[in-house]
Design an enzyme around this catalytic site. Structure first.
Site, PDB file in Angstrom:
ATOM      1  N   LYS A 124       0.865  -1.190   0.000  1.00 18.26           N
ATOM      2  CA  LYS A 124       0.000   0.000   0.000  1.00 18.26           C
ATOM      3  C   LYS A 124       0.891   1.226   0.000  1.00 18.26           C
ATOM      4  O   LYS A 124       1.996   1.207   0.544  1.00 18.26           O
ATOM      5  CB  LYS A 124      -0.863   0.026   1.271  1.00 18.26           C
ATOM      6  CG  LYS A 124      -2.079   0.903   1.150  1.00 18.26           C
ATOM      7  CD  LYS A 124      -3.192   0.130   0.500  1.00 18.26           C
ATOM      8  CE  LYS A 124      -4.448   0.919   0.322  1.00 18.26           C
ATOM      9  NZ  LYS A 124      -5.545   0.029  -0.083  1.00 18.26           N
TER      10      LYS A 124
HETATM   11  N1  GLU Z   1      -7.081   0.302  -3.435  1.00 17.22           N
HETATM   12  C1  GLU Z   1      -7.878  -0.827  -3.740  1.00 17.22           C
HETATM   13  C2  GLU Z   1      -8.012  -1.759  -2.525  1.00 17.22           C
HETATM   14  O1  GLU Z   1      -7.864  -1.328  -1.411  1.00 17.22           O
HETATM   15  C3  GLU Z   1      -7.424  -1.544  -5.008  1.00 17.22           C
HETATM   16  C4  GLU Z   1      -6.041  -2.073  -5.001  1.00 17.22           C
HETATM   17  C5  GLU Z   1      -5.547  -2.568  -6.356  1.00 17.22           C
HETATM   18  O2  GLU Z   1      -6.300  -2.541  -7.306  1.00 17.22           O
HETATM   19  O3  GLU Z   1      -4.394  -2.963  -6.397  1.00 17.22           O
HETATM   20  O4  GLU Z   1      -8.354  -2.912  -2.632  1.00 17.22           O
END
Ligand code: GLU
Length: 459
Positions: free
Chosen positions: A116
């Site tokens: 993240k």
């Molecule tokens: N930000 C989104 C999540 O928390 C998508 C992450 C992604 O597509 O890699 O799942």
């Protein structure tokens, strides 16, 4: 790892340790050792990257903007997860969200690890040019650790297609001649994004809810009726009757989830409330979600918050405070805004019979316990909001093939994948004493543990 995720992972490990069918040849001290190793590995991120991005603002001032990329675990594949642009971003939060991505991908059998990112800004305070520079700098500072087979970011709160396009462009400039389409997902379609990616999280949230409350209950109602499981009774009480739904958050996730609920006529849903950062709109007879989406598109994503604006739309609704959406007497509350919205201090006021987590971690650990004790069925983030990362995976595959899928193909593959996960989880959940969240974690932790053990990483 921050408290809630860490505590649930530990409970999963405890359950797994007691399950003699798991690694049966490991007993006593060697069994204990393996589980201590697992706890050590899953409770900490592999790497924490922090940078202070140097940006020249439009007024000529040079500022430093703190930014993170946290790589939690890559046992199942390259790190994967969004980059959040928000002023409340901090290391503990990003670490917790990165761990959640590891578990989410493991649960849904997406061949990625968990990561993240975060940038500590309120994007509304920056011009498009300044945001462009922030995106470029983010990629420059983290260029060595990112890449289609290393770590693949995507949008998260405060970022979207535009930012992913800018970032991919910068990645391509820094790594000439190398594959770049798979370096970022959630890009615009014209730049190699997948059809349906923008809608994927919201559609997946609604699909999860609909599948549980309709398809699964319908096919399983006879044995569920005889079950003593409290949640089976809570779910059956919502079956085959018109449901009232309130949705917190009207961004990419909330608006699409609300629209899906509005459109799904055979469930006789009524979306009676929606909210955003300014307001809650409530009408017990139901709200016209398409009109509200059209309005938000023309007003920087905001809902109408005056009587005049509602009258111009020919829409009847009570204008309430933004947090009031949480306390309405509805069947289902869909939380698609920020984390920690239902907490110890307000959980008593929540009246919904069922909660669906469209956002990540919107219910704190203490609130989760209180709701569970009251028999409120919670569909957790890790299960409900995985549509985004699942379609990100399809986007990554399409980038490798340079063959692109139609929107219908994307949704079919998304629903098939989510249904596969749900069919693996729901029968166990309704037959066991664990919450749905704990069941999902157990499943994900078992998968990670198995792979780690077989890779020889635990002894
Ligand atoms: N930000 C989104 C999540 O928390 C998508 C992450 C992604 O597509 O890699 O799942």
């Amino acid at each position: 790892m921050a408290s809630q995720t860490g505590a649930i992972v530990q409970q999963s490990l405890n359950a797994l340790m007691g399950d003699q069918a798991f690694l049966p040849h490991l007993q006593d001290q060697s069994r204990e050792q393996v589980f201590l190793s697992l706890a050590a590995i899953l409770s900490t991120p592999n790497k924490v990257h922090k940078a202070f991005l140097r940006i020249t603002l439009d007024n000529g001032n040079v500022v430093r903007i703190p930014a993170y990329r946290i790589q939690h675990n890559d046992t199942l594949g390259p790190y994967k997860g969004g980059i959040r642009f928000h002023e409340m971003v901090n290391e503990e939060e990003v670490t917790n969200l990165a761990a959640l991505m590891t578990l989410k991908n493991a649960l849904h059998e997406v061949p990625f690890g968990g990561g993240k990112g975060g940038v500590i800004i309120n994007p509304r305070d920056y011009s498009a040019r300044e945001l462009y520079l922030i995106c470029k700098k983010y990629v420059q500072y983290f260029s060595d650790i990112l890449g289609p087979d290393k770590d693949i970011p995507a949008p998260d709160m405060g970022s979207g297609e535009r930012e992913m396009d800018w970032m991919m462009a910068e990645y391509k400039s820094i790594h000439p001649g190398q594959p770049y389409l798979g370096s970022f997902t959630g890009k615009s379609v014209i730049n190699g994004g997948s059809l349906g990616r923008r809608e994927a999280t919201g559609k997946g949230v609604y699909f999860t809810f609909r599948y549980l409350i309709h398809d699964f209950l319908k096919s399983q109602s006879s044995w569920l009726a005889g079950s003593t499981n409290t949640f089976a009774q809570s779910a059956l009480a919502l079956k085959d009757r018109p449901l009232t739904i309130a949705v917190q958050g009207f961004g990419n996730v909330g608006s699409i989830t609300a629209l899906e609920a509005y459109k799904c006529s055979y469930l006789q849903n009524k979306v009676v409330a929606v909210s955003d950062r300014n307001v809650t709109l409530y009408n017990p007879d139901g709200l016209s979600i398409p009109s509200l989406i059209d309005y938000a598109l023309l007003h920087k994503g905001d809902l109408p918050d005056t009587e005049e604006a509602l009258a111009a739309l020919n829409l009847k609704a009570q204008i309430l405070k933004r947090e009031d959406v949480l306390y309405l007497d509805v069947d289902v509350l869909i939380l698609a805004a920020l984390e920690e919205q239902v907490r110890k201090d307000n959980v008593e006021q929540v009246k919904a019979r069922m909660i669906v987590e469209g956002a990540n971690a919107p219910v704190t650990g203490e609130a989760d316990e209180a709701l569970t004790a009251r028999g409120v069925l919670i569909i957790p983030d890790i299960l409900a909001n995985a549509g985004g990362v699942i379609v990100s995976y399809f986007e990554w595959l399409q980038g490798r093939d340079t063959q692109f899928l139609s929107e219908e193909q994307v949704y079919k593959m998304l629903y098939d994948k989510m249904q596969h996960t749900l069919n693996g989880i729901l029968p166990a959940f309704f037959g066991e004493p664990f919450t749905l969240r704990q069941n999902c974690y157990n499943h994900a932790v078992m998968k990670l543990s198995n792979v780690l053990y077989k890779l020889g990483k635990l002894y």
